[in-house]
Design a protein around this motif. Structure first.
Motif, PDB file in Angstrom:
ATOM      1  N   PRO A 144      39.472  37.297  41.249  1.00 18.72           N
ATOM      2  CA  PRO A 144      38.440  38.338  42.171  1.00 18.72           C
ATOM      3  C   PRO A 144      36.881  38.054  41.927  1.00 18.72           C
ATOM      4  O   PRO A 144      36.538  37.859  40.822  1.00 18.72           O
ATOM      5  CB  PRO A 144      38.709  39.772  41.880  1.00 18.72           C
ATOM      6  CG  PRO A 144      40.268  39.851  41.301  1.00 18.72           C
ATOM      7  CD  PRO A 144      40.169  38.408  40.541  1.00 18.72           C
ATOM      8  N   GLN A 155      38.108  38.574  54.359  1.00 22.80           N
ATOM      9  CA  GLN A 155      38.004  38.432  52.997  1.00 22.80           C
ATOM     10  C   GLN A 155      38.547  37.032  52.615  1.00 22.80           C
ATOM     11  O   GLN A 155      39.948  36.963  52.199  1.00 22.80           O
ATOM     12  CB  GLN A 155      38.804  39.585  52.425  1.00 22.80           C
ATOM     13  CG  GLN A 155      38.456  40.939  52.622  1.00 22.80           C
ATOM     14  CD  GLN A 155      36.775  41.204  51.892  1.00 22.80           C
ATOM     15  OE1 GLN A 155      36.881  41.494  50.635  1.00 22.80           O
ATOM     16  NE2 GLN A 155      36.036  41.093  52.810  1.00 22.80           N
ATOM     17  N   ALA A 172      40.460  36.343  49.218  1.00 19.64           N
ATOM     18  CA  ALA A 172      41.689  36.870  49.277  1.00 19.64           C
ATOM     19  C   ALA A 172      42.911  36.055  49.910  1.00 19.64           C
ATOM     20  O   ALA A 172      43.979  35.711  49.666  1.00 19.64           O
ATOM     21  CB  ALA A 172      41.839  38.278  49.894  1.00 19.64           C
ATOM     22  N   ARG A 224      43.815  33.114  47.846  1.00 23.54           N
ATOM     23  CA  ARG A 224      44.806  33.483  46.935  1.00 23.54           C
ATOM     24  C   ARG A 224      46.017  33.651  47.490  1.00 23.54           C
ATOM     25  O   ARG A 224      47.146  33.204  47.153  1.00 23.54           O
ATOM     26  CB  ARG A 224      44.381  34.785  46.374  1.00 23.54           C
ATOM     27  CG  ARG A 224      43.139  34.815  45.452  1.00 23.54           C
ATOM     28  CD  ARG A 224      42.956  35.779  44.437  1.00 23.54           C
ATOM     29  NE  ARG A 224      42.874  37.164  44.997  1.00 23.54           N
ATOM     30  CZ  ARG A 224      41.479  37.445  45.345  1.00 23.54           C
ATOM     31  NH1 ARG A 224      40.551  36.745  45.221  1.00 23.54           N
ATOM     32  NH2 ARG A 224      41.411  38.718  45.898  1.00 23.54           N
ATOM     33  N   SER A 282      43.829  37.928  38.029  1.00 20.72           N
ATOM     34  CA  SER A 282      43.218  39.075  38.918  1.00 20.72           C
ATOM     35  C   SER A 282      42.942  40.377  38.120  1.00 20.72           C
ATOM     36  O   SER A 282      42.469  41.395  38.266  1.00 20.72           O
ATOM     37  CB  SER A 282      44.117  39.391  40.075  1.00 20.72           C
ATOM     38  OG  SER A 282      45.654  39.504  39.638  1.00 20.72           O
ATOM     39  N   ILE A 304      33.098  41.340  38.683  1.00 16.36           N
ATOM     40  CA  ILE A 304      33.306  40.722  40.208  1.00 16.36           C
ATOM     41  C   ILE A 304      31.728  40.204  40.555  1.00 16.36           C
ATOM     42  O   ILE A 304      32.331  39.378  41.571  1.00 16.36           O
ATOM     43  CB  ILE A 304      33.774  41.731  40.979  1.00 16.36           C
ATOM     44  CG1 ILE A 304      32.621  42.924  41.363  1.00 16.36           C
ATOM     45  CG2 ILE A 304      35.208  42.303  40.683  1.00 16.36           C
ATOM     46  CD1 ILE A 304      33.192  43.807  42.422  1.00 16.36           C
ATOM     47  N   ALA A 326      45.858  44.785  46.998  1.00 22.94           N
ATOM     48  CA  ALA A 326      44.777  44.000  46.295  1.00 22.94           C
ATOM     49  C   ALA A 326      44.357  42.827  47.138  1.00 22.94           C
ATOM     50  O   ALA A 326      43.748  41.925  46.966  1.00 22.94           O
ATOM     51  CB  ALA A 326      45.221  43.566  45.179  1.00 22.94           C
ATOM     52  N   ASP A 353      38.578  40.413  48.416  1.00 24.54           N
ATOM     53  CA  ASP A 353      37.864  39.547  47.515  1.00 24.54           C
ATOM     54  C   ASP A 353      37.688  39.957  46.186  1.00 24.54           C
ATOM     55  O   ASP A 353      37.625  39.326  45.241  1.00 24.54           O
ATOM     56  CB  ASP A 353      36.483  39.257  48.165  1.00 24.54           C
ATOM     57  CG  ASP A 353      36.508  38.187  49.397  1.00 24.54           C
ATOM     58  OD1 ASP A 353      37.493  37.723  49.761  1.00 24.54           O
ATOM     59  OD2 ASP A 353      35.484  38.045  49.843  1.00 24.54           O
ATOM     60  N   THR A 354      37.575  41.411  45.882  1.00 27.98           N
ATOM     61  CA  THR A 354      37.197  41.919  44.805  1.00 27.98           C
ATOM     62  C   THR A 354      38.173  42.876  43.910  1.00 27.98           C
ATOM     63  O   THR A 354      37.992  43.209  42.828  1.00 27.98           O
ATOM     64  CB  THR A 354      35.643  42.643  45.084  1.00 27.98           C
ATOM     65  OG1 THR A 354      36.081  43.632  45.951  1.00 27.98           O
ATOM     66  CG2 THR A 354      34.903  41.764  45.252  1.00 27.98           C
ATOM     67  N   THR A 355      39.368  43.017  44.402  1.00 26.45           N
ATOM     68  CA  THR A 355      40.174  44.216  43.711  1.00 26.45           C
ATOM     69  C   THR A 355      40.882  43.471  42.690  1.00 26.45           C
ATOM     70  O   THR A 355      41.397  42.446  42.595  1.00 26.45           O
ATOM     71  CB  THR A 355      41.378  44.408  44.845  1.00 26.45           C
ATOM     72  OG1 THR A 355      40.710  45.026  46.018  1.00 26.45           O
ATOM     73  CG2 THR A 355      42.432  45.594  44.203  1.00 26.45           C
TER      74      THR A 355
END
Length: 476
Positions: free
Chosen positions: A300, A309, A312, A315, A334, A340, A446, A449-451
């Motif tokens: 993230p 995002q 994400a 991923r 993650s 982040i 999730a 981008d950042t979770t």
């Protein structure tokens, strides 16, 4: 940039001609050097150059026999060198007429090649606390390292500038933390020598790490590659790092590969699964071996994307590759992020240990555990609930760490409006619902981008992000 690449090609060519002239009867790629590790219990390729038509003799101290071959008209000679059980040190002598090349302190063991961009490249030189601690010693003499310098080329190269080294406070300072911690864990667990080759380059896209033709003959991937922009201090065209940092090793006996890359392909996220699959398969074809290829899912990070995002989405593409490509497997990062806003998470040892566990289970059968993170498998909708199943969860249960709320869990109906979701855990299944949504159609976990994830398997590994839809819209 192009001038620098051409200059380095010319230097390499001049060096090869110098070595093949009257100054020496025999030479080899520089990665055949003192302190190297050769793959044990196999037959490995071993090669070099000598005067054309002259006999070449190879004597390894673990063998009774001497192997003879002849340098071809191209001056190249090559043999299949049988190796013994893990151990050493050994000596290898290569003789042509009056010239003898001797390689000392050679170990037989396991060899892994490590590649990607900056998160694979990060080292004590980047002030990683975990690697700075390593520099104080003690050092494991069974771990050997080869750090390939960042050089790009427009054409495939036969040689590099770098040689194998033993581990000490000087050699380890610029060396990949992930590669080192992986080697250390495997060596300590198996009690065998482990050699790791670090051929990574910060900021590079995946396109530069596979043969150019794999990209340029695919109109979709070729168009995606043009989204990569010329930038200082790194290659951007297909094949340029492959040619000079990976291709020279083709044929060298390796156990497998480690990979950490993807951040620089967020610009072309919708081509990454196809591109990365081609990369892995092309490496397998070139080595003529479906060796294990273990990679890290990108962590993230706040890319400051508006709308899609893209981190994400990369991923998600990596999930697809891990499930579809032969002998490929993925570890998650993650849950290993402290900031982040830093694209380089500092917890590299944990990533390396997860990769090592994959190898220790699948390659060496040395430990008994489930080394896989759960990945979305299937789902069913029952009234107002969605029941989700995962790969790699046959004998595990789901767990929520750090509180009772699952970070980043959302549910939506046909209106595509996502609301925070409630959940129940039924063994290895996740049941998701929201009383306000009577006819749910999608769940996302999730998917941003950042979770930072906190849903785990009971094997201690986090569940990968997922979504049940293909809507090109942010979750919230």
């Amino acid at each position: 940039m192009q001038r620098r690449i051409r200059t380095r090609i010319l230097i390499t060519a001049i060096l090869a001609l110098f070595l093949l002239s009257g100054y020496g009867q025999i030479t080899m790629p520089r990665f055949f050097s003192d302190h190297m590790v050769l793959k044990s219990d196999t037959t490995t390729a071993f090669w070099g150059w000598a005067q054309r038509g002259q006999p070449v003799f190879v004597k390894a101290s673990w063998m009774e026999d001497t192997i003879k071959t002849v340098a071809l008209g191209t001056a190249k000679w090559k043999i299949d060198l049988p190796t013994a059980k893990a151990g050493g040190p050994y000596k290898i002598s290569v003789i042509c007429r009056n010239d003898t090349l001797v390689l000392n302190d050679v170990l037989l063991g396991e060899v892994w090649i490590c590649s990607g961009q900056s998160n694979m490249q990060r080292s004590a030189a980047h002030k990683l606390p975990q690697m700075l601690d390593v520099l104080h010693g003690p050092f494991n003499n069974k771990v050997r390292i080869l750090n390939v310098r960042d050089i790009a080329s427009e054409t495939p190269q036969d040689n590099i500038y770098d040689m194998w080294q033993t581990c000490d406070s000087v050699s380890l300072r610029p060396f990949s933390a992930i590669a080192y911690f992986f080697a250390q864990k495997v060596s300590q667990t198996l009690d065998v020598p482990v050699g790791v080759i670090n051929a990574s380059w910060g900021g590079t896209c995946a396109e530069v790490w596979l043969p150019a033709g794999e990209v340029l003959t695919d109109s979709f991937l070729s168009a995606k590659s043009r989204l990569q922009k010329l930038a200082p201090f790194k290659p951007h065209l297909p094949g340029q790092a492959w040619n000079s940092m990976i291709y020279p090793f083709v044929g060298y006996g390796i156990t497998g590969a480690l990979w950490y890359q993807g951040e620089n392909n967020t610009v072309s996220w919708d081509g990454y699964a196809r591109l990365f699959s081609k990369l892995i398969n092309s490496w397998h074809r070139k080595w003529k071996k479906d060796f294990p290829f273990y990679f890290a899912q990108i962590a993230p990070y706040n890319y400051k994307n508006k709308g899609l995002q893209r981190g994400a989405l990369v991923r998600e593409a990596q999930n697809q590759v891990s499930l579809s490509v032969e002998n490929a497997a993925m570890v998650l990062t993650s849950d290993l992020v402290n900031n982040i806003n830093d694209i380089h998470p500092i917890l590299k040892k944990e990533v390396a240990i997860r990769m090592a566990d994959l190898a220790l289970v699948n390659v060496y059968h040395a430990i008994s555990k489930n080394p896989y993170s759960p990945i979305l498998k299937s789902y069913t909708i029952e009234k107002n609930r969605i029941i989700i199943s995962f790969h790699y969860m046959d004998h595990e249960k789901l767990e929520v760490h750090n509180g009772d709320i699952i970070h980043g869990l959302y549910i939506a109906g046909k209106d595509r409006k996502f609301l925070p979701a409630s959940y129940k855990i039924d063994g290895n299944k996740l049941i998701v619902f929201n009383p306000s949504i009577q006819h749910p159609v999608s769940v996302r976990y999730a998917f941003s981008d950042t979770t930072l994830t906190n849903l785990y398997s009971s094997n201690g590994l986090p569940v990968s992000l997922f979504r049940l839809d293909n809507w090109n819209q942010p979750t919230k």
